[in-house]
Write a protein that holds these residues in place. Structure first.
Motif, PDB file in Angstrom:
ATOM      1  N   ASN A 122       0.767  -1.480  -0.135  1.00  0.00           N
ATOM      2  CA  ASN A 122      -0.087  -0.115   0.012  1.00  0.00           C
ATOM      3  C   ASN A 122       0.731   1.310   0.012  1.00  0.00           C
ATOM      4  OD1 ASN A 122      -2.596  -1.137   0.041  1.00  0.00           O
ATOM      5  ND2 ASN A 122      -2.107  -1.943   2.285  1.00  0.00           N
ATOM      6  N   ALA A 123       2.095   1.242  -0.229  1.00  0.00           N
ATOM      7  CA  ALA A 123       3.113   2.236  -0.098  1.00  0.00           C
ATOM      8  C   ALA A 123       2.932   3.102  -1.487  1.00  0.00           C
ATOM      9  CB  ALA A 123       4.480   1.795  -0.096  1.00  0.00           C
ATOM     10  N   PRO A 124       3.029   4.308  -1.234  1.00  0.00           N
ATOM     11  CA  PRO A 124       3.093   5.079  -2.494  1.00  0.00           C
ATOM     12  C   PRO A 124       4.065   4.625  -3.656  1.00  0.00           C
ATOM     13  CG  PRO A 124       3.777   6.435  -0.674  1.00  0.00           C
ATOM     14  CD  PRO A 124       3.693   5.002  -0.257  1.00  0.00           C
ATOM     15  N   LYS A 125       3.672   4.694  -4.910  1.00  0.00           N
ATOM     16  CA  LYS A 125       4.576   4.467  -6.025  1.00  0.00           C
ATOM     17  C   LYS A 125       5.567   5.354  -6.337  1.00  0.00           C
ATOM     18  CE  LYS A 125       2.121   0.444  -6.918  1.00  0.00           C
ATOM     19  NZ  LYS A 125       1.694   0.303  -5.499  1.00  0.00           N
ATOM     20  N   LEU A 126       6.615   4.721  -6.683  1.00  0.00           N
ATOM     21  CA  LEU A 126       7.936   5.657  -7.113  1.00  0.00           C
ATOM     22  C   LEU A 126       7.490   6.484  -8.331  1.00  0.00           C
ATOM     23  CD1 LEU A 126      10.725   6.347  -7.129  1.00  0.00           C
ATOM     24  CD2 LEU A 126      11.250   4.129  -7.867  1.00  0.00           C
ATOM     25  N   GLN A 127       6.917   5.824  -9.282  1.00  0.00           N
ATOM     26  CA  GLN A 127       6.485   6.559 -10.409  1.00  0.00           C
ATOM     27  C   GLN A 127       5.584   7.903 -10.417  1.00  0.00           C
ATOM     28  OE1 GLN A 127       6.887   3.382 -10.468  1.00  0.00           O
ATOM     29  NE2 GLN A 127       8.354   2.917 -12.238  1.00  0.00           N
ATOM     30  N   ASP A 128       5.066   7.877  -9.008  1.00  0.00           N
ATOM     31  CA  ASP A 128       4.164   9.063  -9.166  1.00  0.00           C
ATOM     32  C   ASP A 128       4.686  10.190  -8.715  1.00  0.00           C
ATOM     33  OD1 ASP A 128       1.820   7.555  -9.366  1.00  0.00           O
ATOM     34  OD2 ASP A 128       1.682   6.869  -7.180  1.00  0.00           O
ATOM     35  N   SER A 129       6.219   9.930  -8.583  1.00  0.00           N
ATOM     36  CA  SER A 129       7.084  11.224  -8.049  1.00  0.00           C
ATOM     37  C   SER A 129       7.877  11.524  -9.210  1.00  0.00           C
ATOM     38  CB  SER A 129       7.908  10.803  -6.751  1.00  0.00           C
ATOM     39  OG  SER A 129       7.128  10.563  -5.689  1.00  0.00           O
ATOM     40  N   PHE A 130       7.638  10.926 -10.407  1.00  0.00           N
ATOM     41  CA  PHE A 130       8.596  11.053 -11.515  1.00  0.00           C
ATOM     42  C   PHE A 130       8.551  12.411 -12.104  1.00  0.00           C
ATOM     43  CE2 PHE A 130       9.724   6.486 -13.319  1.00  0.00           C
ATOM     44  CZ  PHE A 130      10.363   6.209 -11.986  1.00  0.00           C
ATOM     45  N   ASN A 131       9.615  12.974 -12.337  1.00  0.00           N
ATOM     46  CA  ASN A 131       9.575  14.421 -13.239  1.00  0.00           C
ATOM     47  C   ASN A 131       9.618  13.913 -14.718  1.00  0.00           C
ATOM     48  OD1 ASN A 131      12.099  13.410 -14.013  1.00  0.00           O
ATOM     49  ND2 ASN A 131      13.142  14.887 -12.751  1.00  0.00           N
ATOM     50  N   VAL A 132       9.416  14.914 -15.584  1.00  0.00           N
ATOM     51  CA  VAL A 132       9.060  14.593 -17.123  1.00  0.00           C
ATOM     52  C   VAL A 132      10.356  13.711 -17.717  1.00  0.00           C
ATOM     53  CG1 VAL A 132       8.893  15.677 -19.527  1.00  0.00           C
ATOM     54  CG2 VAL A 132       7.689  16.652 -17.448  1.00  0.00           C
ATOM     55  N   ASN A 133      11.569  14.123 -17.341  1.00  0.00           N
ATOM     56  CA  ASN A 133      12.620  13.178 -17.625  1.00  0.00           C
ATOM     57  C   ASN A 133      12.596  11.833 -17.303  1.00  0.00           C
ATOM     58  OD1 ASN A 133      15.351  12.599 -18.600  1.00  0.00           O
ATOM     59  ND2 ASN A 133      15.921  12.756 -16.549  1.00  0.00           N
ATOM     60  N   SER A 134      12.375  11.597 -16.213  1.00  0.00           N
ATOM     61  CA  SER A 134      12.268  10.134 -15.786  1.00  0.00           C
ATOM     62  C   SER A 134      10.962   9.308 -16.539  1.00  0.00           C
ATOM     63  CB  SER A 134      12.058  10.221 -14.319  1.00  0.00           C
ATOM     64  OG  SER A 134      12.848  10.581 -13.620  1.00  0.00           O
ATOM     65  N   LYS A 135       9.742  10.025 -16.567  1.00  0.00           N
ATOM     66  CA  LYS A 135       8.708   9.257 -17.224  1.00  0.00           C
ATOM     67  C   LYS A 135       9.234   9.190 -18.739  1.00  0.00           C
ATOM     68  CE  LYS A 135       5.068  11.671 -14.710  1.00  0.00           C
ATOM     69  NZ  LYS A 135       4.087  12.714 -14.453  1.00  0.00           N
ATOM     70  N   ASN A 136       9.636  10.138 -19.609  1.00  0.00           N
ATOM     71  CA  ASN A 136      10.056   9.940 -20.853  1.00  0.00           C
ATOM     72  C   ASN A 136      11.037   8.495 -21.081  1.00  0.00           C
ATOM     73  OD1 ASN A 136       8.262  11.990 -21.531  1.00  0.00           O
ATOM     74  ND2 ASN A 136       9.955  13.275 -21.953  1.00  0.00           N
ATOM     75  N   PHE A 137      12.013   8.557 -20.259  1.00  0.00           N
ATOM     76  CA  PHE A 137      12.969   7.542 -20.074  1.00  0.00           C
ATOM     77  C   PHE A 137      12.438   6.302 -20.177  1.00  0.00           C
ATOM     78  CE2 PHE A 137      16.631   4.741 -19.406  1.00  0.00           C
ATOM     79  CZ  PHE A 137      17.629   5.698 -19.774  1.00  0.00           C
ATOM     80  N   PHE A 138      11.645   5.978 -18.999  1.00  0.00           N
ATOM     81  CA  PHE A 138      11.074   4.801 -18.884  1.00  0.00           C
ATOM     82  C   PHE A 138      10.219   4.391 -19.947  1.00  0.00           C
ATOM     83  CE2 PHE A 138       7.977   1.769 -16.442  1.00  0.00           C
ATOM     84  CZ  PHE A 138       9.063   0.767 -16.585  1.00  0.00           C
ATOM     85  N   ALA A 139       9.246   5.226 -20.519  1.00  0.00           N
ATOM     86  CA  ALA A 139       8.179   5.189 -21.730  1.00  0.00           C
ATOM     87  C   ALA A 139       9.149   4.772 -22.940  1.00  0.00           C
ATOM     88  CB  ALA A 139       7.508   6.323 -21.944  1.00  0.00           C
ATOM     89  N   GLN A 140      10.030   5.301 -23.169  1.00  0.00           N
ATOM     90  CA  GLN A 140      10.993   4.801 -24.245  1.00  0.00           C
ATOM     91  C   GLN A 140      11.729   3.376 -24.121  1.00  0.00           C
ATOM     92  OE1 GLN A 140      13.957   7.875 -25.719  1.00  0.00           O
ATOM     93  NE2 GLN A 140      12.786   9.169 -24.540  1.00  0.00           N
ATOM     94  N   LEU A 141      11.924   3.114 -23.018  1.00  0.00           N
ATOM     95  CA  LEU A 141      12.425   1.862 -22.538  1.00  0.00           C
ATOM     96  C   LEU A 141      11.517   0.776 -22.829  1.00  0.00           C
ATOM     97  CD1 LEU A 141      14.976  -0.052 -21.156  1.00  0.00           C
ATOM     98  CD2 LEU A 141      13.513   0.178 -19.336  1.00  0.00           C
ATOM     99  N   CYS A 142      10.422   0.959 -22.446  1.00  0.00           N
ATOM    100  CA  CYS A 142       9.126   0.178 -22.510  1.00  0.00           C
ATOM    101  C   CYS A 142       8.799   0.062 -23.894  1.00  0.00           C
ATOM    102  CB  CYS A 142       7.976   0.431 -21.691  1.00  0.00           C
ATOM    103  SG  CYS A 142       8.240   0.437 -19.976  1.00  0.00           S
TER     104      CYS A 142
END
Length: 342
Positions: A148-168
């Motif tokens: 039930n802990a907060p999710k790491l992705q919810d704290s992502f900035n734009v750079n982190s979101k884009n990097f993971f999206a490109q990876l997937c």
């Protein structure tokens, strides 16, 4: 006099040190692979040893997800070539960049502080120093709290979101299946963005057979220039344990010369068949009865007899050890007849 001996726990730091010591930043991007013995301090469990061996690969100097995708693809192919693909699952996660992780650490610490009475002893120790590690806890009392802990992705900035999206997107393009494990983390702060593991349920408590991730801050922390890096390592002993479960032992074909004059022909035939991929056992000594007995003890699938009469006519006698059927076969057609035993 006291002596200090350091036993290396893994290969990445050695690669980073070699990169710095040899001034290799002018050659970036650069790729390495390594193999060798490593040592661990923790209590061994199934598949874990004090001294173990790893193979690993690293790419330095590529700040974009392309390097991560290439290495995950390489790891996938590596396990596929070993015949282990059906026994492992690829799990991936993103740790985000330093800014995102810093924001998340504070949010996670605030959440976990509410559960100090319920957390395991080990997690309590990690709470102030490195709360991220609690997400990877193996203690049962932490399960519900972590879920039930907060999710790491919810704290992502734009750079982190884009990097993971490109990876997937890259992994999807290659058709590699994976699971997103939100609790897959790394305990050291030089790691960032990608973390991945190939795990199995066939090795008891320790299910990781290959693990990797991005470490953009490691080389600068060691005194070198700012240099992004990503890599993975696999434990040889764990791979061997999986292979042992997976391998079906190939039954041999036994070649039996009848008489000393035919031993030369038997040697030549044995080498020829081995080069074609057959497991071949050469019957050296003893009378014919003993050699046939030995072939049965070795669970041979077939026996090939070469006697004086056969050698003169360029044929052999081929016996199916399961059915007892025996027939003469021309040496020129032997490999075609043996296909059913491959």
């Amino acid at each position: 006099a006291l002596e200090s001996i350091t036993l290396r726990p893994e290969g990445t730091a050695g690669i980073a040190r070699a990169f710095i010591s040899n001034g290799l930043q002018q050659e970036l991007p650069i790729k390495f692979f390594y193999k060798g013995p490593m040592f661990r301090y923790e209590r061994p469990q199934k598949g874990r040893r004090r001294q173990f061996h790893q193979v690993g690969v690293e790419i330095l100097g590529v700040p974009t997800p392309q390097a991560d995708i290439e290495l995950i693809s390489l790891a996938n192919t590596f396990l596929e070539e070993l015949g282990l693909k059906d026994q492992v699952t690829l799990e991936i996660n993103s740790l985000g960049d330093a800014e995102s992780r810093s924001a998340y650490n504070q949010e996670l610490r605030n959440y976990l502080n509410k559960f100090k009475q319920e957390l395991s002893e080990q997690s309590l120790k990690r709470l102030e120093k490195n709360p991220l590690r609690i997400l990877d806890s193996k203690e049962s009392e932490d399960d519900v709290i972590v879920a039930n802990a907060p999710k790491l992705q919810d704290s992502f900035n734009v750079n982190s979101k884009n990097f993971f999206a490109q990876l997937c997107e890259g992994i999807d393009t290659l058709g590699i299946s994976y699971e997103h494990n939100h609790n897959l983390v790394r305990g050291l702060d030089y790691y960032s963005h990608t973390a991945f593991e190939f795990t199995t349920k066939d090795l008891g408590a320790q299910g990781t057979v290959l693990a990797g991730g991005r470490y953009d801050s490691l080389i600068s922390q060691m005194g070198g220039p700012e240099t992004p890096g990503v890599g993975w390592a696999a434990g040889v002993e764990r791979l061997a344990l999986l292979l042992k479960k997976n391998i079906i032992t190939k039954r041999p074909i036994v070649v039996i010369p009848i008489g000393q004059n035919e031993e030369g022909e038997a040697f030549v035939l044995t080498e020829r068949l081995r080069k074609k991929g057959y497991s071949v056992d050469l019957g050296y000594s003893g009378n014919l009865k003993k050699r046939i007995k030995r072939a049965n003890e070795r669970n041979a699938i077939a026996s090939i007899f070469i006697g004086e009469s056969e050698a003169a006519r360029n044929v052999v006698k081929l016996k199916n050890m399961d059915t007892g059927d025996q027939k003469e076969v021309s040496l020129d057609l032997l490999e075609q007849q043996l296909l059913i035993y491959k």
